[in-house]
Motif scaffolding. Structure first.
Motif, PDB file in Angstrom:
ATOM      1  N   ALA A 184       0.820  -1.212   0.000  1.00 16.03           N
ATOM      2  CA  ALA A 184       0.000   0.000   0.000  1.00 16.03           C
ATOM      3  C   ALA A 184       0.855   1.263   0.000  1.00 16.03           C
ATOM      4  O   ALA A 184       0.451   2.295  -0.538  1.00 16.03           O
ATOM      5  CB  ALA A 184      -0.940  -0.010   1.210  1.00 16.03           C
ATOM      6  N   ASP A 185       2.060   1.173   0.577  1.00 17.96           N
ATOM      7  CA  ASP A 185       2.944   2.341   0.611  1.00 17.96           C
ATOM      8  C   ASP A 185       3.806   2.461  -0.644  1.00 17.96           C
ATOM      9  O   ASP A 185       4.652   3.356  -0.748  1.00 17.96           O
ATOM     10  CB  ASP A 185       3.833   2.313   1.856  1.00 17.96           C
ATOM     11  CG  ASP A 185       4.801   1.132   1.869  1.00 17.96           C
ATOM     12  OD1 ASP A 185       4.809   0.346   0.886  1.00 17.96           O
ATOM     13  OD2 ASP A 185       5.545   0.997   2.852  1.00 17.96           O
ATOM     14  N   GLY A 186       3.624   1.527  -1.598  1.00 19.65           N
ATOM     15  CA  GLY A 186       4.356   1.583  -2.856  1.00 19.65           C
ATOM     16  C   GLY A 186       5.599   0.723  -2.910  1.00 19.65           C
ATOM     17  O   GLY A 186       6.254   0.655  -3.963  1.00 19.65           O
ATOM     18  N   THR A 187       5.957   0.056  -1.835  1.00 18.75           N
ATOM     19  CA  THR A 187       7.157  -0.773  -1.815  1.00 18.75           C
ATOM     20  C   THR A 187       6.954  -2.026  -2.670  1.00 18.75           C
ATOM     21  O   THR A 187       6.043  -2.810  -2.401  1.00 18.75           O
ATOM     22  CB  THR A 187       7.514  -1.194  -0.378  1.00 18.75           C
ATOM     23  OG1 THR A 187       7.709  -0.022   0.418  1.00 18.75           O
ATOM     24  CG2 THR A 187       8.793  -2.015  -0.376  1.00 18.75           C
ATOM     25  N   PRO A 188       7.794  -2.244  -3.693  1.00 22.28           N
ATOM     26  CA  PRO A 188       7.636  -3.438  -4.528  1.00 22.28           C
ATOM     27  C   PRO A 188       8.508  -4.579  -4.028  1.00 22.28           C
ATOM     28  O   PRO A 188       9.553  -4.365  -3.397  1.00 22.28           O
ATOM     29  CB  PRO A 188       8.134  -2.948  -5.891  1.00 22.28           C
ATOM     30  CG  PRO A 188       9.224  -1.978  -5.542  1.00 22.28           C
ATOM     31  CD  PRO A 188       8.813  -1.316  -4.243  1.00 22.28           C
ATOM     32  N   SER A 189       8.092  -5.809  -4.311  1.00 23.14           N
ATOM     33  CA  SER A 189       8.908  -6.964  -3.953  1.00 23.14           C
ATOM     34  C   SER A 189       8.545  -8.148  -4.821  1.00 23.14           C
ATOM     35  O   SER A 189       7.403  -8.280  -5.275  1.00 23.14           O
ATOM     36  CB  SER A 189       8.734  -7.329  -2.469  1.00 23.14           C
ATOM     37  OG  SER A 189       7.408  -7.752  -2.212  1.00 23.14           O
ATOM     38  N   VAL A 190       9.543  -8.997  -5.045  1.00 19.49           N
ATOM     39  CA  VAL A 190       9.353 -10.266  -5.737  1.00 19.49           C
ATOM     40  C   VAL A 190      10.010 -11.320  -4.860  1.00 19.49           C
ATOM     41  O   VAL A 190      11.203 -11.217  -4.547  1.00 19.49           O
ATOM     42  CB  VAL A 190       9.991 -10.265  -7.132  1.00 19.49           C
ATOM     43  CG1 VAL A 190       9.791 -11.633  -7.797  1.00 19.49           C
ATOM     44  CG2 VAL A 190       9.419  -9.161  -7.997  1.00 19.49           C
ATOM     45  N   ALA A 191       9.271 -12.321  -4.435  1.00 20.15           N
ATOM     46  CA  ALA A 191       9.788 -13.343  -3.537  1.00 20.15           C
ATOM     47  C   ALA A 191       9.648 -14.728  -4.152  1.00 20.15           C
ATOM     48  O   ALA A 191       8.611 -15.041  -4.744  1.00 20.15           O
ATOM     49  CB  ALA A 191       9.067 -13.295  -2.190  1.00 20.15           C
ATOM     50  N   LEU A 192      10.693 -15.537  -4.001  1.00 21.08           N
ATOM     51  CA  LEU A 192      10.683 -16.918  -4.453  1.00 21.08           C
ATOM     52  C   LEU A 192      10.746 -17.810  -3.219  1.00 21.08           C
ATOM     53  O   LEU A 192      11.589 -17.602  -2.333  1.00 21.08           O
ATOM     54  CB  LEU A 192      11.875 -17.197  -5.366  1.00 21.08           C
ATOM     55  CG  LEU A 192      12.057 -16.275  -6.575  1.00 21.08           C
ATOM     56  CD1 LEU A 192      13.278 -16.701  -7.382  1.00 21.08           C
ATOM     57  CD2 LEU A 192      10.815 -16.273  -7.447  1.00 21.08           C
ATOM     58  N   ALA A 193       9.869 -18.798  -3.149  1.00 20.89           N
ATOM     59  CA  ALA A 193       9.782 -19.659  -1.963  1.00 20.89           C
ATOM     60  C   ALA A 193      10.230 -21.070  -2.276  1.00 20.89           C
ATOM     61  O   ALA A 193      10.204 -21.517  -3.434  1.00 20.89           O
ATOM     62  CB  ALA A 193       8.353 -19.668  -1.427  1.00 20.89           C
ATOM     63  N   ASP A 194      10.615 -21.790  -1.214  1.00 21.06           N
ATOM     64  CA  ASP A 194      10.995 -23.186  -1.373  1.00 21.06           C
ATOM     65  C   ASP A 194       9.758 -24.079  -1.332  1.00 21.06           C
ATOM     66  O   ASP A 194       8.613 -23.598  -1.266  1.00 21.06           O
ATOM     67  CB  ASP A 194      12.019 -23.591  -0.304  1.00 21.06           C
ATOM     68  CG  ASP A 194      11.473 -23.479   1.120  1.00 21.06           C
ATOM     69  OD1 ASP A 194      10.244 -23.451   1.300  1.00 21.06           O
ATOM     70  OD2 ASP A 194      12.294 -23.433   2.057  1.00 21.06           O
ATOM     71  N   GLY A 195       9.972 -25.377  -1.359  1.00 18.89           N
ATOM     72  CA  GLY A 195       8.856 -26.316  -1.397  1.00 18.89           C
ATOM     73  C   GLY A 195       8.036 -26.361  -0.131  1.00 18.89           C
ATOM     74  O   GLY A 195       6.963 -26.973  -0.108  1.00 18.89           O
ATOM     75  N   ASN A 196       8.520 -25.699   0.938  1.00 18.36           N
ATOM     76  CA  ASN A 196       7.772 -25.628   2.193  1.00 18.36           C
ATOM     77  C   ASN A 196       7.112 -24.267   2.389  1.00 18.36           C
ATOM     78  O   ASN A 196       6.751 -23.900   3.506  1.00 18.36           O
ATOM     79  CB  ASN A 196       8.698 -25.938   3.366  1.00 18.36           C
ATOM     80  CG  ASN A 196       9.164 -27.373   3.371  1.00 18.36           C
ATOM     81  OD1 ASN A 196       8.362 -28.289   3.214  1.00 18.36           O
ATOM     82  ND2 ASN A 196      10.467 -27.587   3.506  1.00 18.36           N
ATOM     83  N   ASP A 197       6.972 -23.523   1.300  1.00 19.30           N
ATOM     84  CA  ASP A 197       6.288 -22.232   1.307  1.00 19.30           C
ATOM     85  C   ASP A 197       7.051 -21.168   2.116  1.00 19.30           C
ATOM     86  O   ASP A 197       6.459 -20.226   2.629  1.00 19.30           O
ATOM     87  CB  ASP A 197       4.867 -22.365   1.850  1.00 19.30           C
ATOM     88  CG  ASP A 197       3.934 -21.309   1.272  1.00 19.30           C
ATOM     89  OD1 ASP A 197       4.301 -20.686   0.260  1.00 19.30           O
ATOM     90  OD2 ASP A 197       2.847 -21.087   1.829  1.00 19.30           O
TER      91      ASP A 197
END
Length: 232
Positions: free
Chosen positions: A182-195
């Motif tokens: 909501a504050d405009g901060t962008p992110s891209v996250a990659l997770a492992d097989g356990n989320d």
């Protein structure tokens, strides 16, 4: 006769010159499938693309179903979409949605988009589904947060007491999350097989690009942000 002989000689010389041209100078083969292949896949050279006469200027309805030749509902447009159907059984929806729902040939929900009315306001949603779970989803939250997620396909579990039908809600990790807070901060996250998020790319409040590496506990163990001087 001499004129004809000269003409023939010129043709021979021109043909030899053309054959000696480099490959780049030869007429290029048209990219894409051949006309022979196109003829095999063309269904109609003059498909219907418009309606000459409008039956009604306006249709008012709470629900419209689009059905296939076999009568199976393949699409529903509704002010309150029906609860999701998975392998022939209907389950309660988490929240009410007004919009369009898509179904497969067996009548199971496989995606849709619409607007959900929540206590904090309206949320725009779009999803495409695995056979018994969301596969990808977009959300625009009331506070302005925008998110996109990609879920790994869960195991297909069948319940004998339900006629050996697929069970919805089987846990599977969300492997990719794209988010603009909501504050405009962008992110891209990659997770492992356990989320568990293990790699996260973002932009700091100062405007620096950063890549964070996390351990299984969710703690940042390494940050790569050359512009900010954070490389280690």
């Amino acid at each position: 006769m001499m004129t004809k002989a000269i003409h023939v000689a010129r043709v021979i010389v021109l043909a030899s010159m053309l054959s000696a041209l480099p490959a780049a100078a030869q007429p290029a083969k048209r990219p894409g499938p051949s006309m022979e292949l196109l003829e095999k896949i063309i269904a109609d050279r003059s498909p219907e693309t418009r309606v000459e006469t409008v039956d009604h200027d306006r249709i008012t309805a709470k629900r419209i179903d689009i059905v296939g030749d076999d009568g199976v509902i393949r699409m529903t447009l509704s002010a309150k979409t029906p609860a999701p159907i998975v392998d022939g059984i209907q389950y309660r929806r988490v929240f009410d949605v007004s919009g369009l729902i898509l179904y497969d040939a067996e009548g199971s929900e496989r995606g849709g988009f619409g607007v959900a009315d929540l206590d904090g306001g309206s949320m725009a949603v779009l999803a495409l589904d695995h056979p018994a779970k969301d596969a990808i989803g977009w959300r625009v939250a009331p506070d302005g947060e925008v998110s996109f997620s990609v879920n790994q396909a869960p195991a297909l579990v069948r319940e004998p007491q339900l006629g050996n039908r697929l069970v919805p809600g089987v846990q599977a990790p969300t492997r990719i999350r794209l988010n603009v807070a909501a504050d405009g901060t962008p992110s891209v996250a990659l997770a492992d097989g356990n989320d568990r998020p293990r790699v996260r790319m973002t932009v700091t409040p100062e405007g620096y690009g950063a890549i964070e590496f996390l351990n299984a506990a969710g703690e940042v163990i390494h940050t790569f942000a050359p512009e900010a001087g954070g490389n280690g």
